[in-house]
Design a protein around this motif. Structure first.
Motif: not given
Length: 497
Positions: A68-77, A208-213, A230-237
């Motif tokens: 999981l990455k916190e930063e937002k990926p660079q948009a195409v446009v 961001k909320v899902a990432l904190e969880l 449990e970890l995979l379920q949270a990461q899937l969210g």
């Protein structure tokens, strides 16, 4: 897998062997032997099941690793320019193709005034003959030239001028109605672009909320207090928001294309226009040109109707159309009185001075003269009853259309006003109560899961409720923008509170 099949095959083979013994030798075996056979088969089944379980435990399930990455990926446009709502209005007025095409109707209608006021040109005629028919006095044909003029009676020219002027005024109202329509569509397109930009921010806030969880679940997993599932379920969210990021980017590009077309630009590449007016999506109280703040007081509903009757260009078009049709009725009635045609000219002769056969004693002199000819249509069989009846019924029909449009306009004002009131109340409820409560519940559920007092399911449920609350608030703001645009369209004039 091969070992599991072999165990099952061995177990089935043993059971089949026992069955064969029972079938073929049950008459010859004593009771003790039969009991021994059954016991042997049961023990073999238990051993096979235990061997299968041990095999499955020795083959652990391989679970994928999710990064999981916190930063937002660079948009195409990425946004390259920022436009305000006022800039979009000005560009649309100058460059929108519908506005440009509508403005051509003004010089066309102005030319109609010139055509209606034109005085008919006179007709010139000249007759000059050759041969005995014009040289022998016995034939008696003179040479002549003259003019013919049509005189409009019953004030037809002035009535046609009045009709043309009424049509020109009608065209002005129609152009104003087009401008008002484009103005409203630009507002809606700009609001959609602001909503698309806010939707992109909403996806990031929910992620961001899902990432904190997910981070909380990872810490519990590393501490041995949570399972791998449990970890995979949270990461899937968290990773499920990647597709929603793509949808948000697509919505931005589509909204940009729609706005660019309205402001007179030809979309030729992928582009995202940035807006500077989406504060209401961010729970901000700053000034916005899109919609007034929900806490601003609305004018009473009864005060809006006189303003709409005065400013609505579509209503002006209907009223002016009735006025123009009344002028057309006057023109149709004037057709019953025929126009007068005046023909005048000069005649002279070209006879031979000496006539053959002694037709005239002496020399034949020139015999000039002038003539005047008056002609007019005789309305005996048809007095333009059809044109008059048609113009009259069209004029009477306009009054019913005005009433219908007025009732429809009133209904639109009431409906839009009610929508504005309801959506403003919903936004205030979300800002003051619902969103803070949902955020607090999500934080408490995450903290409770972090310290081990509740399970992951409770934390996920609270997170989903918070995300749903944000989505509902987003929908409420979009509904408020659409309701305000509907109210301005029903009023026919931008509202300033």
């Amino acid at each position: 897998m091969f070992r599991r099949k072999m165990i099952r095959h061995y177990h089935c083979t043993k059971l089949e062997s026992s069955d064969n013994i029972l079938k073929h030798n049950n008459k010859h075996l004593p009771a003790k032997s039969l009991i021994a056979v059954f016991v042997l088969g049961y023990v073999q089944g238990i051993l096979a099941t235990a061997s299968l379980a041990a095999t499955e435990q020795s083959m652990p399930l391989t679970l994928p690793d999710i990064t999981l990455k916190e930063e937002k990926p660079q948009a195409v446009v990425s946004p390259e320019r920022t436009l305000s709502l006022t800039d979009c209005f000005l560009r649309a007025i100058e460059n929108n193709k519908e506005v440009i095409a509508a403005r051509y109707n003004l010089p066309i209608a102005r030319a109609g005034i010139q055509i209606a006021g034109a005085i008919p040109n006179p007709q010139f005629s000249f007759l000059y003959g050759f041969g005995p028919a014009f040289t022998i006095i016995l034939a008696g044909n003179p040479q002549q030239f003259g003019w013919q003029e049509q005189i409009l009676t019953a004030g037809k020219r002035s009535k046609q001028l009045n009709l043309a002027r009424a049509n020109y005024r009608l065209t002005e109202f129609q152009v104003a109605a087009v401008l008002c329509n484009i103005h409203n569509r630009v507002r809606r397109a700009y609001a959609e672009l602001a909503a698309a930009e806010a939707y992109d921010d909403l996806i990031e806030a929910q992620r961001k909320v899902a990432l904190e969880l997910a981070y909380t679940a990872e810490k519990r997993y590393q501490a041995g207090k949570a399972s791998r599932s449990e970890l995979l379920q949270a990461q899937l969210g968290v990773i499920q928001f990647d597709t929603q990021r793509n949808q948000a980017q697509l919505r931005l590009q589509q909204a940009t294309t729609a706005l660019a077309l309205l402001i007179g630009e030809i979309p030729s590449r992928l582009e995202v226009i940035d807006v500077d007016d989406n504060g209401i999506f961010k729970l901000s109280a700053q000034h916005t040109d899109l919609v007034p703040q929900p806490d601003r007081k609305l004018p009473p509903l009864k005060d809006l109707f006189p303003l709409a009757y005065k400013e609505r260009d579509d209503l002006h078009v209907n009223v002016q159309q009735a006025f123009a049709d009344r002028r057309a009725l006057s023109v149709a009635r004037a057709q019953r009185i025929p126009n007068l045609f005046v023909d005048t000219g000069y005649q002279f002769t070209t006879f031979k001075p000496v006539q053959p056969y002694h037709l005239f004693p002496g020399l034949v002199p020139n015999s000039p003269g002038c003539y005047l000819n008056l002609s007019a249509e005789l309305p005996i069989f048809y007095q333009y009853q059809g044109e008059t009846a048609q113009a009259k019924e069209t004029w009477l029909q306009d009054f019913d259309q005005i009433d219908q449009f007025t009732w429809q306009m009133s209904a639109e004002i009431v409906t839009a006003y009610e929508s504005v009131v309801v959506t403003r109340a919903n936004i205030a409820k979300f800002q003051k109560e619902v969103i803070p409560a949902a955020a607090k519940v999500a934080a408490l559920a995450r903290r409770s899961y972090q310290v081990g007092k509740s399970g992951l399911a409770t934390a996920i449920l609270a997170k989903q409720q918070y995300q749903q609350t944000l989505s509902s608030y987003f929908d409420a703001v979009v509904a408020y923008q659409n309701a305000w645009a509907d109210l301005e369209q029903a009023m026919g004039v931008p509202l300033q509170l």
